[in-house]
Scaffold this active site. Sequence first.
Site, PDB file in Angstrom:
ATOM      1  N   ARG A  26       0.806  -1.221   0.000  1.00 35.73           N
ATOM      2  CA  ARG A  26       0.000   0.000   0.000  1.00 35.73           C
ATOM      3  C   ARG A  26       0.833   1.262   0.000  1.00 35.73           C
ATOM      4  O   ARG A  26       0.365   2.328  -0.362  1.00 35.73           O
ATOM      5  CB  ARG A  26      -0.910   0.027   1.232  1.00 35.73           C
ATOM      6  CG  ARG A  26      -1.882  -1.124   1.303  1.00 35.73           C
ATOM      7  CD  ARG A  26      -2.533  -1.195   2.671  1.00 35.73           C
ATOM      8  NE  ARG A  26      -1.503  -1.426   3.699  1.00 35.73           N
ATOM      9  CZ  ARG A  26      -1.678  -1.201   4.997  1.00 35.73           C
ATOM     10  NH1 ARG A  26      -2.812  -0.731   5.430  1.00 35.73           N
ATOM     11  NH2 ARG A  26      -0.713  -1.455   5.847  1.00 35.73           N
ATOM     12  N   GLU A  31       6.820   7.300  11.784  1.00 38.53           N
ATOM     13  CA  GLU A  31       6.776   8.427  12.700  1.00 38.53           C
ATOM     14  C   GLU A  31       8.042   9.221  12.422  1.00 38.53           C
ATOM     15  O   GLU A  31       9.110   8.646  12.284  1.00 38.53           O
ATOM     16  CB  GLU A  31       6.814   7.957  14.158  1.00 38.53           C
ATOM     17  CG  GLU A  31       5.543   7.318  14.636  1.00 38.53           C
ATOM     18  CD  GLU A  31       5.619   6.923  16.115  1.00 38.53           C
ATOM     19  OE1 GLU A  31       6.706   6.999  16.733  1.00 38.53           O
ATOM     20  OE2 GLU A  31       4.583   6.524  16.657  1.00 38.53           O
ATOM     21  N   GLN A  49       7.470  25.064  17.254  1.00 37.82           N
ATOM     22  CA  GLN A  49       7.022  25.603  15.969  1.00 37.82           C
ATOM     23  C   GLN A  49       7.374  24.621  14.854  1.00 37.82           C
ATOM     24  O   GLN A  49       8.442  24.026  14.862  1.00 37.82           O
ATOM     25  CB  GLN A  49       7.721  26.946  15.721  1.00 37.82           C
ATOM     26  CG  GLN A  49       7.325  27.653  14.453  1.00 37.82           C
ATOM     27  CD  GLN A  49       7.968  29.040  14.360  1.00 37.82           C
ATOM     28  OE1 GLN A  49       8.079  29.753  15.368  1.00 37.82           O
ATOM     29  NE2 GLN A  49       8.386  29.415  13.180  1.00 37.82           N
ATOM     30  N   ASP A  50       6.460  24.447  13.899  1.00 33.53           N
ATOM     31  CA  ASP A  50       6.704  23.656  12.691  1.00 33.53           C
ATOM     32  C   ASP A  50       6.675  24.593  11.489  1.00 33.53           C
ATOM     33  O   ASP A  50       5.828  25.485  11.415  1.00 33.53           O
ATOM     34  CB  ASP A  50       5.621  22.584  12.492  1.00 33.53           C
ATOM     35  CG  ASP A  50       5.753  21.419  13.449  1.00 33.53           C
ATOM     36  OD1 ASP A  50       6.735  21.365  14.202  1.00 33.53           O
ATOM     37  OD2 ASP A  50       4.854  20.555  13.446  1.00 33.53           O
ATOM     38  N   ASN A  51       7.598  24.359  10.535  1.00 32.87           N
ATOM     39  CA  ASN A  51       7.671  25.178   9.326  1.00 32.87           C
ATOM     40  C   ASN A  51       7.695  24.279   8.098  1.00 32.87           C
ATOM     41  O   ASN A  51       8.148  23.138   8.165  1.00 32.87           O
ATOM     42  CB  ASN A  51       8.940  26.047   9.345  1.00 32.87           C
ATOM     43  CG  ASN A  51       8.975  26.971  10.537  1.00 32.87           C
ATOM     44  OD1 ASN A  51       8.031  27.697  10.800  1.00 32.87           O
ATOM     45  ND2 ASN A  51      10.058  26.940  11.272  1.00 32.87           N
ATOM     46  N   ARG A  61      18.766  28.398   0.281  1.00 33.88           N
ATOM     47  CA  ARG A  61      18.267  29.145   1.442  1.00 33.88           C
ATOM     48  C   ARG A  61      19.328  29.067   2.533  1.00 33.88           C
ATOM     49  O   ARG A  61      19.741  27.995   2.921  1.00 33.88           O
ATOM     50  CB  ARG A  61      16.946  28.551   1.935  1.00 33.88           C
ATOM     51  CG  ARG A  61      15.818  28.669   0.929  1.00 33.88           C
ATOM     52  CD  ARG A  61      14.517  28.117   1.516  1.00 33.88           C
ATOM     53  NE  ARG A  61      13.445  28.145   0.572  1.00 33.88           N
ATOM     54  CZ  ARG A  61      12.561  29.150   0.443  1.00 33.88           C
ATOM     55  NH1 ARG A  61      12.664  30.214   1.206  1.00 33.88           N
ATOM     56  NH2 ARG A  61      11.598  29.079  -0.444  1.00 33.88           N
ATOM     57  N   HIS A  64      21.281  30.551   7.718  1.00 33.90           N
ATOM     58  CA  HIS A  64      20.469  31.290   8.680  1.00 33.90           C
ATOM     59  C   HIS A  64      20.700  30.828  10.116  1.00 33.90           C
ATOM     60  O   HIS A  64      20.985  29.668  10.366  1.00 33.90           O
ATOM     61  CB  HIS A  64      18.976  31.102   8.381  1.00 33.90           C
ATOM     62  CG  HIS A  64      18.582  31.508   7.003  1.00 33.90           C
ATOM     63  ND1 HIS A  64      17.581  30.883   6.315  1.00 33.90           N
ATOM     64  CD2 HIS A  64      19.046  32.475   6.184  1.00 33.90           C
ATOM     65  CE1 HIS A  64      17.439  31.450   5.131  1.00 33.90           C
ATOM     66  NE2 HIS A  64      18.322  32.420   5.026  1.00 33.90           N
ATOM     67  N   LYS A  73      16.779  22.578  15.256  1.00 34.87           N
ATOM     68  CA  LYS A  73      15.868  22.226  14.159  1.00 34.87           C
ATOM     69  C   LYS A  73      15.967  20.741  13.833  1.00 34.87           C
ATOM     70  O   LYS A  73      17.056  20.172  13.840  1.00 34.87           O
ATOM     71  CB  LYS A  73      16.218  23.015  12.896  1.00 34.87           C
ATOM     72  CG  LYS A  73      16.045  24.516  13.032  1.00 34.87           C
ATOM     73  CD  LYS A  73      16.506  25.233  11.767  1.00 34.87           C
ATOM     74  CE  LYS A  73      16.357  26.734  11.917  1.00 34.87           C
ATOM     75  NZ  LYS A  73      16.874  27.441  10.718  1.00 34.87           N
ATOM     76  N   HIS A 120      22.212  27.329   9.409  1.00 31.16           N
ATOM     77  CA  HIS A 120      21.633  26.273   8.578  1.00 31.16           C
ATOM     78  C   HIS A 120      21.300  26.810   7.199  1.00 31.16           C
ATOM     79  O   HIS A 120      20.876  27.950   7.052  1.00 31.16           O
ATOM     80  CB  HIS A 120      20.354  25.736   9.237  1.00 31.16           C
ATOM     81  CG  HIS A 120      19.589  24.794   8.377  1.00 31.16           C
ATOM     82  ND1 HIS A 120      18.348  25.094   7.871  1.00 31.16           N
ATOM     83  CD2 HIS A 120      19.907  23.556   7.897  1.00 31.16           C
ATOM     84  CE1 HIS A 120      17.922  24.073   7.141  1.00 31.16           C
ATOM     85  NE2 HIS A 120      18.850  23.136   7.141  1.00 31.16           N
ATOM     86  N   TYR A 133      10.319  21.387   8.941  1.00 34.06           N
ATOM     87  CA  TYR A 133      11.214  21.288  10.091  1.00 34.06           C
ATOM     88  C   TYR A 133      10.538  21.795  11.344  1.00 34.06           C
ATOM     89  O   TYR A 133       9.688  22.673  11.314  1.00 34.06           O
ATOM     90  CB  TYR A 133      12.558  21.979   9.842  1.00 34.06           C
ATOM     91  CG  TYR A 133      12.525  23.464   9.602  1.00 34.06           C
ATOM     92  CD1 TYR A 133      12.742  24.367  10.640  1.00 34.06           C
ATOM     93  CD2 TYR A 133      12.328  23.971   8.324  1.00 34.06           C
ATOM     94  CE1 TYR A 133      12.746  25.721  10.416  1.00 34.06           C
ATOM     95  CE2 TYR A 133      12.332  25.324   8.093  1.00 34.06           C
ATOM     96  CZ  TYR A 133      12.537  26.206   9.138  1.00 34.06           C
ATOM     97  OH  TYR A 133      12.531  27.569   8.913  1.00 34.06           O
ATOM     98  N   LYS A 173      18.027  39.044   0.765  1.00 32.13           N
ATOM     99  CA  LYS A 173      18.594  38.961   2.118  1.00 32.13           C
ATOM    100  C   LYS A 173      19.766  37.981   2.158  1.00 32.13           C
ATOM    101  O   LYS A 173      20.816  38.265   2.728  1.00 32.13           O
ATOM    102  CB  LYS A 173      17.501  38.535   3.101  1.00 32.13           C
ATOM    103  CG  LYS A 173      17.900  38.697   4.552  1.00 32.13           C
ATOM    104  CD  LYS A 173      16.837  38.189   5.494  1.00 32.13           C
ATOM    105  CE  LYS A 173      15.570  38.992   5.391  1.00 32.13           C
ATOM    106  NZ  LYS A 173      14.556  38.572   6.378  1.00 32.13           N
ATOM    107  N   ASP A 174      19.581  36.793   1.531  1.00 28.25           N
ATOM    108  CA  ASP A 174      20.645  35.788   1.543  1.00 28.25           C
ATOM    109  C   ASP A 174      21.861  36.221   0.726  1.00 28.25           C
ATOM    110  O   ASP A 174      22.971  35.770   0.985  1.00 28.25           O
ATOM    111  CB  ASP A 174      20.124  34.439   1.055  1.00 28.25           C
ATOM    112  CG  ASP A 174      19.237  33.757   2.091  1.00 28.25           C
ATOM    113  OD1 ASP A 174      19.212  34.203   3.254  1.00 28.25           O
ATOM    114  OD2 ASP A 174      18.571  32.762   1.745  1.00 28.25           O
TER     115      ASP A 174
END
Length: 191
Positions: A26, A31, A49-51, A61, A64, A73, A120, A133, A173-174
């Site tokens: 299937r 998890e 917090q989850d992003n 990216r 940071h 993270k 990161h 993350y 910004k980066d």
Amino acid sequence: MSEFLKIPTELPDLFLIEPQIFKDQRGFFMEFWNQQAFAKIGLKLQFVQDNHSRSQKGVLRGLHFQDPHPQGKLIRVVRGSIFDVAVDLRTSSPTFGRWWGTILSEENFRMLYIPPGFAHGFLVLSDWVDVIYKATDYYHPKCEGGIRWDDPELGIEWPLQEYGITRPLLSRKDESWPSFSEWVHKKWGKL
């Protein structure tokens, strides 16, 4: 409860995490976060917090971090693949200023736990990628910081040519972050 394998990297406290995957005709089940199972492997973490980010091939990216309010993270790719990089910014660490990178993908199911005190960033290797993350502290816009992705002093070996990327796509910004040395000098003067 699922089991997780914690794999040390060359940088202290930075770990690859391999989840237990249950596959059949299937599809699969896994998890990717279980507080009790992570505590069992020595990672007693509290996420707040989850992003979720979606990016196209060639997007870079990073690099940071937050200072103060550093975030730990847990990085996971749910679609596509990235070259994920962490840079140790902890002055007390024997690996201060060193980086480590790995490929995270929907195929390998691996995750990267990046502790507080690291910068990161990631480079998108597939046509599109979805990265999720979990973070141990909230996003604080006034604490946002960064270091140039292409700083020769750090010498990060981004796999640009291997994936047909001539120049990564960056945010304004980066593109404007200081070099590692400039950041160190601004923060502490001379170390």
